[in-house]
Write a protein that holds these residues in place. Sequence first.
Motif, PDB file in Angstrom:
ATOM      1  N   UNK A 293       0.867  -1.236   0.031  1.00  0.00           N
ATOM      2  CA  UNK A 293      -0.054  -0.114  -0.116  1.00  0.00           C
ATOM      3  C   UNK A 293       0.800   1.321  -0.115  1.00  0.00           C
ATOM      4  N   UNK A 294       0.504   2.141   0.918  1.00  0.00           N
ATOM      5  CA  UNK A 294       1.336   3.381   1.058  1.00  0.00           C
ATOM      6  C   UNK A 294       2.424   3.153   1.814  1.00  0.00           C
ATOM      7  N   UNK A 295       3.327   1.895   2.019  1.00  0.00           N
ATOM      8  CA  UNK A 295       4.287   2.003   2.990  1.00  0.00           C
ATOM      9  C   UNK A 295       4.185   1.249   4.152  1.00  0.00           C
ATOM     10  N   UNK A 320      11.267  -5.910  -5.444  1.00  0.00           N
ATOM     11  CA  UNK A 320      12.282  -4.640  -5.493  1.00  0.00           C
ATOM     12  C   UNK A 320      13.223  -4.676  -6.580  1.00  0.00           C
ATOM     13  N   UNK A 321      13.598  -6.224  -6.922  1.00  0.00           N
ATOM     14  CA  UNK A 321      14.713  -6.517  -8.138  1.00  0.00           C
ATOM     15  C   UNK A 321      13.763  -6.044  -9.267  1.00  0.00           C
ATOM     16  N   UNK A 322      12.481  -6.412  -9.342  1.00  0.00           N
ATOM     17  CA  UNK A 322      11.701  -6.228 -10.613  1.00  0.00           C
ATOM     18  C   UNK A 322      11.250  -4.911 -10.740  1.00  0.00           C
ATOM     19  N   UNK A 323      11.523  -3.890  -9.679  1.00  0.00           N
ATOM     20  CA  UNK A 323      11.540  -2.487  -9.805  1.00  0.00           C
ATOM     21  C   UNK A 323       9.953  -2.156  -9.429  1.00  0.00           C
ATOM     22  N   UNK A 324       9.539  -3.003  -8.697  1.00  0.00           N
ATOM     23  CA  UNK A 324       7.841  -2.726  -8.214  1.00  0.00           C
ATOM     24  C   UNK A 324       7.761  -2.250  -6.710  1.00  0.00           C
ATOM     25  N   UNK A 325       8.946  -2.366  -6.028  1.00  0.00           N
ATOM     26  CA  UNK A 325       9.004  -1.818  -4.737  1.00  0.00           C
ATOM     27  C   UNK A 325      10.276  -1.296  -4.540  1.00  0.00           C
ATOM     28  N   UNK A 326      10.326  -0.061  -3.650  1.00  0.00           N
ATOM     29  CA  UNK A 326      11.510   0.538  -3.255  1.00  0.00           C
ATOM     30  C   UNK A 326      11.664   0.399  -1.749  1.00  0.00           C
ATOM     31  N   UNK A 327      12.696  -0.077  -1.242  1.00  0.00           N
ATOM     32  CA  UNK A 327      12.935  -0.214   0.273  1.00  0.00           C
ATOM     33  C   UNK A 327      14.191   0.534   0.702  1.00  0.00           C
ATOM     34  N   UNK A 328      13.895   1.184   2.052  1.00  0.00           N
ATOM     35  CA  UNK A 328      14.640   2.158   2.453  1.00  0.00           C
ATOM     36  C   UNK A 328      14.870   1.714   3.933  1.00  0.00           C
ATOM     37  N   UNK A 329      16.035   1.961   4.541  1.00  0.00           N
ATOM     38  CA  UNK A 329      16.348   1.724   5.991  1.00  0.00           C
ATOM     39  C   UNK A 329      16.116   2.891   6.944  1.00  0.00           C
ATOM     40  N   UNK A 330      15.162   2.876   7.922  1.00  0.00           N
ATOM     41  CA  UNK A 330      15.023   3.948   8.629  1.00  0.00           C
ATOM     42  C   UNK A 330      15.246   3.259  10.027  1.00  0.00           C
ATOM     43  N   UNK A 339       6.791   1.444  -6.135  1.00  0.00           N
ATOM     44  CA  UNK A 339       7.331   2.592  -7.050  1.00  0.00           C
ATOM     45  C   UNK A 339       6.096   2.816  -8.056  1.00  0.00           C
ATOM     46  N   UNK A 340       6.405   4.036  -8.874  1.00  0.00           N
ATOM     47  CA  UNK A 340       5.151   4.148  -9.887  1.00  0.00           C
ATOM     48  C   UNK A 340       4.945   2.943 -10.700  1.00  0.00           C
TER      49      UNK A 340
END
Length: 349
Positions: A293-295, A320-330, A339-340
């Motif tokens: 969803x929104x994260x 993520x490797x397919x470009x569908x997700x972005x993962x950031x460490x917080x 992703x769009x």
Amino acid sequence: MLKIFFSAEDVARITVLSEPDPIWEIVLSLFRLRGRHLDPALSAWRAAALAELRRPHLSRSDPTGPGGDCPGAPRPDLSRQLGFLFALLPVSGYFADFLTPSEAVGTDLDASLEAIRSTPAQLLRLDIDLLAASNPLPSTTAGLARGDTAVMTALTDTMRAYHDAVLAPMWTRVTSAFEAERTRLGRAALDGGVAGLLGSLSPLMSWHDGALHVTYPVDQELHLDGRGLVLVPSYFCWRYPVTLRDPDRRPVLVYPIARPSGWVAPDGTELDPCVQLGALLGRNRAAVLVAVGGGCSTSELARRVGVSIAAASQHATVLRNAGLLMSLRHRHTMVHTLTPLGQAMLHRG
């Protein structure tokens, strides 16, 4: 019209729930279940829900269930058990505030049901008296007004059984619509601050002169007095936002969110995005895409999909490797967002 008056402190204390509230969705879906006026997007859901409620099920307390060593006792027709609950939720006018305890907003189902069971007797009597003033109530509400433990337990058990039978199977869909609304609100706040966030709630609400003006069936004023306001986006809220009658309780405003039209087929049946994407990505991986969803964090993702944290991490890595997700460490948490391309794939279904 409902007018909500903000001080500078209240403006700084506006919050939006991080997940759908299970109790509000239970209560509002019960209105949609029997309401004469229904959003057409929910007509297929209503037909399926009514059929599900009439079907015998194994009781929740049975430890075995389908495939177990003993068949367990079938539970009674749940639609009959809901009669007592419906008495507390008249189709128009006031409904019992104690069924949606404001102090439990944003907690899980177990905590919310416990908050209902723990309602002080004086608040129960107040709610029952307000209901009885305009609606005939069954004799069993006398035990409810006294805070009778058995009656309160039976009530919350019915709410739990209804949730498990009707809402749990579609909770991913509810969560996805909720997350889309949170994303929309976040962008409105980033672009225009608090005024942009509140202004984005139109056409049901408008923000001007230090007050939020809300389309409402009765005239009412709510002075926040420094307590802030909790915004509760709801999948099953329809036509009007909802708030509590008692001004001394924690201020909440529940309002309807959009249900994507792409989830309704031309014949009126609802489309499950997991099913539609499953043929392409696989059922579990499609469920992960929908649940992001929104994260969310990896642990939240695992909980939403019902898989282990390790499995959720593995699926997120592939997406993520397919470009569908972005993962950031917080800090110590990995946060996943669409992703769009992922958003486009999800909305096209």
